[in-house]
Design a protein around this motif. Structure first.
Motif, mmCIF file in Angstrom:
data_model
loop_
_atom_site.group_PDB
_atom_site.id
_atom_site.type_symbol
_atom_site.label_atom_id
_atom_site.label_comp_id
_atom_site.label_asym_id
_atom_site.label_seq_id
_atom_site.Cartn_x
_atom_site.Cartn_y
_atom_site.Cartn_z
ATOM 1 N N HIS A 93 80.772 -3.434 64.305
ATOM 2 C CA HIS A 93 79.441 -3.723 64.850
ATOM 3 C C HIS A 93 79.496 -3.830 66.371
ATOM 4 C CE1 HIS A 93 75.720 -5.667 65.948
ATOM 5 N NE2 HIS A 93 76.404 -6.713 66.381
ATOM 6 N N GLU A 96 79.819 -0.444 67.944
ATOM 7 C CA GLU A 96 78.557 0.304 67.863
ATOM 8 C C GLU A 96 77.525 -0.264 68.827
ATOM 9 O OE1 GLU A 96 79.051 1.725 63.204
ATOM 10 O OE2 GLU A 96 78.211 -0.241 63.671
ATOM 11 N N CYS A 97 77.478 -1.580 68.926
ATOM 12 C CA CYS A 97 76.583 -2.225 69.887
ATOM 13 C C CYS A 97 76.938 -1.781 71.306
ATOM 14 C CB CYS A 97 76.691 -3.743 69.757
ATOM 15 S SG CYS A 97 75.787 -4.689 71.004
ATOM 16 N N VAL A 100 75.662 1.763 72.030
ATOM 17 C CA VAL A 100 74.217 1.755 72.259
ATOM 18 C C VAL A 100 73.903 1.153 73.624
ATOM 19 C CG1 VAL A 100 72.011 0.807 71.457
ATOM 20 C CG2 VAL A 100 73.686 1.652 69.791
ATOM 21 N N CYS A 119 78.594 -6.163 75.712
ATOM 22 C CA CYS A 119 78.357 -5.868 74.295
ATOM 23 C C CYS A 119 79.614 -6.097 73.458
ATOM 24 C CB CYS A 119 77.882 -4.435 74.124
ATOM 25 S SG CYS A 119 76.215 -4.118 74.743
ATOM 26 N N SER A 240 70.361 -4.085 72.236
ATOM 27 C CA SER A 240 71.340 -3.184 71.628
ATOM 28 C C SER A 240 71.957 -3.817 70.382
ATOM 29 C CB SER A 240 72.446 -2.839 72.633
ATOM 30 O OG SER A 240 71.915 -2.215 73.778
ATOM 31 N N ASP A 241 72.191 -5.113 70.427
ATOM 32 C CA ASP A 241 72.701 -5.855 69.268
ATOM 33 C C ASP A 241 71.697 -5.784 68.126
ATOM 34 O OD1 ASP A 241 74.149 -7.624 67.649
ATOM 35 O OD2 ASP A 241 73.316 -9.398 68.628
ATOM 36 N N ALA A 244 71.570 -2.161 66.747
ATOM 37 C CA ALA A 244 72.765 -1.776 66.002
ATOM 38 C C ALA A 244 72.806 -2.434 64.632
ATOM 39 C CB ALA A 244 74.020 -2.123 66.805
ATOM 40 N N TYR A 245 72.599 -3.745 64.575
ATOM 41 C CA TYR A 245 72.784 -4.368 63.260
ATOM 42 C C TYR A 245 71.600 -4.135 62.334
ATOM 43 C CZ TYR A 245 70.203 -8.931 63.537
ATOM 44 O OH TYR A 245 69.263 -9.934 63.579
ATOM 45 N N HIS A 248 72.228 -0.402 61.100
ATOM 46 C CA HIS A 248 73.458 -0.197 60.332
ATOM 47 C C HIS A 248 73.526 -1.055 59.074
ATOM 48 C CE1 HIS A 248 75.127 1.326 64.359
ATOM 49 N NE2 HIS A 248 74.906 2.352 63.585
ATOM 50 N N ILE A 326 68.153 4.682 66.052
ATOM 51 C CA ILE A 326 68.721 4.152 67.293
ATOM 52 C C ILE A 326 68.060 4.800 68.499
ATOM 53 C CG2 ILE A 326 70.821 4.040 68.697
ATOM 54 C CD1 ILE A 326 72.394 3.761 66.061
#
Length: 456
Positions: A93, A96-97, A100, A119, A240-241, A244-245, A248, A326
């Motif tokens: 995670h 990925e964050c 992004v 991030c 972005s957090d 991403a979550y 995903h 995204i």
């Protein structure tokens, strides 16, 4: 180390020569204060920017590697009957964050290494078992300042992660300054720039970003900041957090078979989703009709993975949907922010990230879908109940037997502590550093042995 900071570095008298140590003169939108470090140090590889160094330090940290064994949504090492791929962890995670955030930040004029470092750092302080472990640790730590994953992240970055030590001005003893990151990166990694109980708009909120023990470095990080306002890079990291979550978690839920795509069009199911979202992911006075419109906008997209059945073609469509979502959320924020502030570089406290309400509601609906169908499964609640017991019993066992059970790093801090409150905080730090598996292993060892020890 307890409750103090290396005072010799507080005035940063040597900072006038800092330019000779790091390449930062070319930064647009970042002044000398932004790239200042708590403890001035030379660069072993001249030519790198300060933010490139920070990104590398976080990327190579043991704390980041440990996130591979910490729960995101599905507990690492567990499998459902239909699960045929590794579930996301706190590490994946965070990566990925970071991807992004780096691209969104760069598009808006932020230094991309700064945003990526923030991030990568944002979840470092989270304990084993995710927010469930966070709740259990907060209960244990109630009388020594509580526990909050974001406050723990600052503590880890600035004190716990062993990278840089400096002599204390009073005693001459070496004390840790953690990764010794720049002010701008530490500020960008701070979601909640206030102490416990000082939320600026919600007196009932449990969110905070600093323990009292860590106020010296926090106050240094926030020097010149306007009140409790987060810096622009922290807002980019935060969005972005969320992006991403939210995206995903739904992807993982569909892939694992926990989310039936058809349920998103069934009225009783939709109302349950909106009920989860309201008050938790959107304001309590939100009209469910606005959430219905947000969900329908997503379902109307030609790339939405209707009828997902796990085949290779369906998996490819799901991956495309993930990318589309995204891009949709990032472009919405980028466009609205540019419309407000123009085309210049946006950094630090020169702007606010503008996220349109429609995009926030679409993101919130996705969070609620994952919450309703993945996190609220009966088997997950049984697992969470067991996890809370593990953390509570582990904390009790360490309290009774410490320093037995502590890693050498925390054993030394425990021995140096001069009061019960400080010793208890060391125990909290030890538990927070564990992975899910190591927490269970240590719990098993300590609860099946009987040793003497110096209690708290």
């Amino acid at each position: 180390m307890e409750g103090t900071a290396p005072k010799a570095y507080e005035n940063h008298a040597a900072y006038e020569n800092h330019a000779a140590y790091e390449n930062h003169a070319a930064y647009g939108g970042y002044d000398d204060s932004a790239v200042e470090r708590w403890a001035v140090e030379p660069d072993k590889r001249p030519g790198r920017t300060a933010f490139q160094r920070d990104r590398a330090r976080v990327l190579h940290s043991a704390a980041l590697r440990r996130l591979a064994g910490k729960t995101q949504v599905v507990t690492p090492g567990t499998r459902s009957q239909v699960w045929d791929a590794s579930p996301r962890t706190r590490l994946t995670h965070s990566l990925e964050c970071a991807q992004v955030g780096r691209e969104l930040g760069a598009a808006l004029g932020c230094d991309p290494d700064l945003v990526e470092a923030a991030c990568l750092s944002h979840d470092l302080g989270h304990p084993p078992f995710g927010h469930n472990g966070e709740q259990a640790l907060n209960e244990f730590a109630e009388d020594c300042g509580g526990f909050e994953g974001n406050a723990q992240s600052l503590r880890l970055l600035a004190r716990i992660e062993p990278k840089r030590f400096v002599p204390d001005n009073d005693t001459g003893e070496l004390v840790s300054v953690g990764l010794n990151l720049t002010r701008a990166v530490l500020d960008a990694a701070t979601k909640y720039p206030w102490p416990r109980g000082a939320h600026p708009t919600d007196a009932t909120s449990s969110k905070f970003g600093v323990y009292e023990d860590d106020r010296p470095v926090f106050d240094w990080v926030r020097k010149g900041a306007p009140g409790t306002r987060t810096c622009f890079e922290a807002q980019v990291m935060d969005w972005s957090d969320d992006v991403a979550y939210s995206v995903h978690d739904v992807e993982d839920g569909l892939h694992a078979g926990h989310i039936d795509p058809n349920c998103l069009q069934a009225e009783p199911e939709r109302q349950e989703i909106f009920a989860v979202a309201i008050g938790r992911y959107v304001p309590a006075d939100t009209d469910p009709a606005e959430l219905a419109e947000a969900l329908d906008r997503l379902l109307d997209q030609e790339w939405w993975p209707h009828g997902y059945d796990g085949t290779a073609v369906a998996q490819a469509r799901l991956k495309d949907a993930t990318s589309q979502l995204i891009g949709r959320f990032c472009l919405a924020a980028e466009g609205a922010t540019r419309e407000t502030y123009g085309s210049g570089r946006l950094t630090r406290y020169g702007a606010e990230l503008v996220v349109p309400k429609g995009a926030r509601y679409e993101c919130a609906v996705l969070k609620a879908v994952a919450d309703r169908y993945v996190m609220q499964r009966a088997e997950q609640e049984r697992l969470r109940a067991n996890q809370r017991i593990v953390v509570a019993e582990l904390a009790e066992a360490l309290t009774a037997r410490a320093p037995d059970g502590l890693d050498p790093q925390f054993r030394a801090l425990f021995d140096q502590a001069t009061e019960d409150r400080a010793r208890k905080r060391v125990i909290v730090d030890q538990i927070a550093s564990l992975t899910d598996a190591s927490a269970r292993s240590l719990h098993l060892r300590l609860t099946t042995r009987s040793h003497g020890g110096r209690g708290v």
